[in-house]
Design a protein around this motif. Sequence first.
Motif, PDB file in Angstrom:
ATOM      1  N   HIS A 110       0.944  -1.348  -0.439  1.00 55.01           N
ATOM      2  CA  HIS A 110       0.184  -0.062  -0.050  1.00 55.01           C
ATOM      3  C   HIS A 110       0.777   1.210  -0.213  1.00 55.01           C
ATOM      4  O   HIS A 110       1.833   1.508   0.839  1.00 55.01           O
ATOM      5  CB  HIS A 110      -0.965   0.100   0.901  1.00 55.01           C
ATOM      6  N   GLU A 111       0.498   2.220  -0.572  1.00 58.22           N
ATOM      7  CA  GLU A 111       1.056   3.700  -0.890  1.00 58.22           C
ATOM      8  C   GLU A 111      -0.112   4.836  -0.407  1.00 58.22           C
ATOM      9  O   GLU A 111      -0.535   4.821  -1.929  1.00 58.22           O
ATOM     10  CB  GLU A 111       1.884   3.843  -2.254  1.00 58.22           C
ATOM     11  N   GLU A 112      -0.224   5.507   0.535  1.00 55.89           N
ATOM     12  CA  GLU A 112      -1.263   6.223   0.778  1.00 55.89           C
ATOM     13  C   GLU A 112      -0.596   7.266   0.526  1.00 55.89           C
ATOM     14  O   GLU A 112      -0.214   8.544   0.822  1.00 55.89           O
ATOM     15  CB  GLU A 112      -1.810   5.677   1.972  1.00 55.89           C
ATOM     16  N   SER A 113      -1.581   8.173   0.184  1.00 57.61           N
ATOM     17  CA  SER A 113      -1.566  10.301   0.215  1.00 57.61           C
ATOM     18  C   SER A 113      -1.948  11.159   1.625  1.00 57.61           C
ATOM     19  O   SER A 113      -1.499  10.070   2.665  1.00 57.61           O
ATOM     20  CB  SER A 113      -2.414  10.362  -0.872  1.00 57.61           C
ATOM     21  N   ASN A 118      -5.981   8.926  -1.968  1.00 53.28           N
ATOM     22  CA  ASN A 118      -5.382   8.166  -2.898  1.00 53.28           C
ATOM     23  C   ASN A 118      -4.680   7.188  -2.026  1.00 53.28           C
ATOM     24  O   ASN A 118      -3.830   7.061  -1.448  1.00 53.28           O
ATOM     25  CB  ASN A 118      -5.263   9.604  -3.719  1.00 53.28           C
ATOM     26  N   THR A 120      -2.445   3.208  -3.815  1.00 48.60           N
ATOM     27  CA  THR A 120      -1.742   3.301  -4.842  1.00 48.60           C
ATOM     28  C   THR A 120      -1.380   1.754  -4.278  1.00 48.60           C
ATOM     29  O   THR A 120      -0.865   1.767  -3.313  1.00 48.60           O
ATOM     30  CB  THR A 120      -0.453   3.768  -5.483  1.00 48.60           C
ATOM     31  N   THR A 122       0.539  -2.231  -5.090  1.00 47.57           N
ATOM     32  CA  THR A 122       1.364  -3.099  -6.254  1.00 47.57           C
ATOM     33  C   THR A 122       0.818  -4.179  -5.475  1.00 47.57           C
ATOM     34  O   THR A 122       1.092  -4.956  -4.644  1.00 47.57           O
ATOM     35  CB  THR A 122       2.459  -2.700  -5.569  1.00 47.57           C
ATOM     36  N   ASP A 132      -0.037  -2.382 -10.572  1.00 49.41           N
ATOM     37  CA  ASP A 132      -0.084  -1.057  -9.932  1.00 49.41           C
ATOM     38  C   ASP A 132      -1.226  -0.982 -10.201  1.00 49.41           C
ATOM     39  O   ASP A 132      -1.937  -0.264 -11.262  1.00 49.41           O
ATOM     40  CB  ASP A 132       0.797  -0.157 -10.149  1.00 49.41           C
ATOM     41  N   ALA A 134      -4.160   2.024  -9.201  1.00 48.26           N
ATOM     42  CA  ALA A 134      -4.186   3.668  -8.587  1.00 48.26           C
ATOM     43  C   ALA A 134      -5.384   3.802  -8.492  1.00 48.26           C
ATOM     44  O   ALA A 134      -6.222   3.937  -9.295  1.00 48.26           O
ATOM     45  CB  ALA A 134      -4.150   4.375  -9.885  1.00 48.26           C
ATOM     46  N   SER A 142      -6.496   3.800 -13.362  1.00 48.17           N
ATOM     47  CA  SER A 142      -5.712   3.327 -14.030  1.00 48.17           C
ATOM     48  C   SER A 142      -4.753   2.092 -13.126  1.00 48.17           C
ATOM     49  O   SER A 142      -5.113   1.569 -11.750  1.00 48.17           O
ATOM     50  CB  SER A 142      -3.834   3.872 -13.674  1.00 48.17           C
ATOM     51  N   TYR A 163      -8.189  -2.606 -16.375  1.00 51.75           N
ATOM     52  CA  TYR A 163      -9.681  -1.529 -15.284  1.00 51.75           C
ATOM     53  C   TYR A 163     -10.426  -1.966 -16.011  1.00 51.75           C
ATOM     54  O   TYR A 163     -11.473  -1.537 -15.122  1.00 51.75           O
ATOM     55  CB  TYR A 163      -8.117  -0.905 -16.381  1.00 51.75           C
TER      56      TYR A 163
END
Length: 696
Positions: A110-113, A118, A120, A122, A132, A134, A142, A163
């Motif tokens: 996990h990669e959060e804003s 937001n 992302t 992986t 990935d 998003a 995406s 997608y």
Amino acid sequence: MATPTPSTNTPQKHLAALSSPAPRSVPPINFDSPAVLNMLSEGGVGMGISMSGLGMSQLGLSASQMGRADEDERRRRLESIITMLKGKPGRVSAENITALCGKEGIVVDHEESTDKSNVTLTLVIGNEAMCDIAIAKGNVMSVKLELASDDDIFKDSVSRILYKSLKPPPGVNKINVTLDRFAHNLEKLLRMDKLSAENGGVPVYKAIFKVYNSLRKLFEHEKKMTLAIMDANTPNAGYKAEREVLCKKSGRPRMNAGTCLGLSLEYWMDRRHLIPKKPRESASIKGKEKMDVDSEAADEYSEDIDSDTNRIYSLTIECESSPSSMYTPIRIPDSWLSEAVEKAPDGPDADINNILLNTSQIDWLDPKPTYLEPVAPAGDHDSMNLGNAPGRLPNIRFVARFNPPLVVPWTEYVRITQNVGVEYNPQDLRATTFVGLAIRPGDVDPAMMGTAGGYTPEVRSERNVLVLDKDGKERQTTHANSLYVPKLEYARALESLPFSHPRQLVELLPTLRQYAFTTSLLQHTFVSKAPPPSPKQTSHASPLSPPLTPKETTPARPPLQLDLTLSYTAPSPRLTLQLPHPSSSTALPTDPAALLASLLATTTTTSSPITNRPALKVTLDVLPNADLYITEQNVVPPHADQGRDADVDMDRAHEADELVKQLARALDVCADLGVWGEWLRREVVRRDGGGGSAGR
């Protein structure tokens, strides 16, 4: 409490709820109801499988409802509900995607804003792929797939399909989009990676790419040859050439076509002559502007959008686990085709039929087996380990899955499977017929009824057909269709077929097209498609209100009777169409009693007699590649001047042959038995000088 007043508008299945021993304040619950499953799903988090905080009373259960069920029975029911919920992937969200991947053993990063709006994700899909995703404010923005191989075409098209599987289809609210489609595609990627890992890292992706490259090379060659014989001014030449190769030659291979993940070999298209008004600009003539069919823009075809009009029959080429000692394993050559693609007609190894017909033959190659590397360095300690010995063959084979499954006669099923090296098992014989498998799959198969005399019961349907009347105006007419199969013939649905060389599939395509076209014709005429209820059909009246009195309308004209007889025996399906002559002054009734009454009336009275003109009758065979050959007809009249002048007879015979061929071409173009029947009636009127009542 007052007893409910019965009503004729109350559905019968709801009356059982009134006999429940539960208190009236507690609504009865049905564990098989999708609404209950959705209710339980909404109560949890993640994939919706948490049931904490839900007691028996909150689920609408009581001791009286459970009857004499003991504690074990209640536990079993709850466990079955939990198991069912665990199998559902849930709705599209970052949490549910993570839970789905955890269930499949996929590592997710996990990669959060900063504001956590937001995300992302992986996904590490085995050893071959990384994806990935998003997500912004709950919406998938995406999807990007990365593979260990450097095939950009495959990566881009798979990313597009993944997608699409996470986005709502047109007309569907995003809250109703689940992860079902995404889970299915993810399972396909995992299966390919697992096959590679279990066989010492054999590149399964690469094996599929090599088959695709060879089939694509063959497709482009045949398309170029088709364009070469076309007129330079032919409109939509690129489209027509593609569809000619798709339906008459080696098929059209596509990687990740539409919503199908993987390699598809498309071999038939319904109504291929129907070209969209605005075809793709890249479809060029004679290769002057090479079409980039592998780009993202060219991946979309008009038939992908309007699949109801241009339905596609295809073979999805995949790999599956299979012992190398039982069946020929996969091979990964540089190419399955020679550089020349075709053999010369007069070459040293040319077939005698190709020499006589001056035709070419595909120059297939027979690659050497693909061996695996040893899983560990050879040494004294594992000299007896045969699994580590060099020269092992992969335990993987190619398999083609039919999309949709194709119904063929039992004799053809045996021949097809034997041609690909699959041994015939007498236990595979099932009492199934074409009508039971393709026309009425939800009913009891006619072969199971033990019908005396060995025939299939008649199948009936009604269809509205758009026709042109004598003034050239379009209007709707009704056809009463009947299908009769005089001989009980066993059939079988082809769902998957193993193969060792793509040549085997290409050689089968002419046969597959015979039954794809026949199936399409009859399904379009006899398989009912219930339209979705319109807002006008939805009634909000009280259930106790009396039914509305229908408005008086003018009586509709009787439907036109179309009778079809089917012979499904190999080598060619045979159809016989019979319909009333357009010059008949009165249409014959379809009901037997009414027909008998009308015939008796004509013998005793002189008013409104029925003109007894012979019915139109056409019998045709569906040959390989779905070529149509008319064996019997009474639409084109024979000439009576035969035997006087040989030259005149030859000219008239040639003219008659061309007119008969025109009847077959008309069905090939419209691919609709109802439209074709109306066209035949108009042709009879035109040849008779405009008399009769065609387009009644």
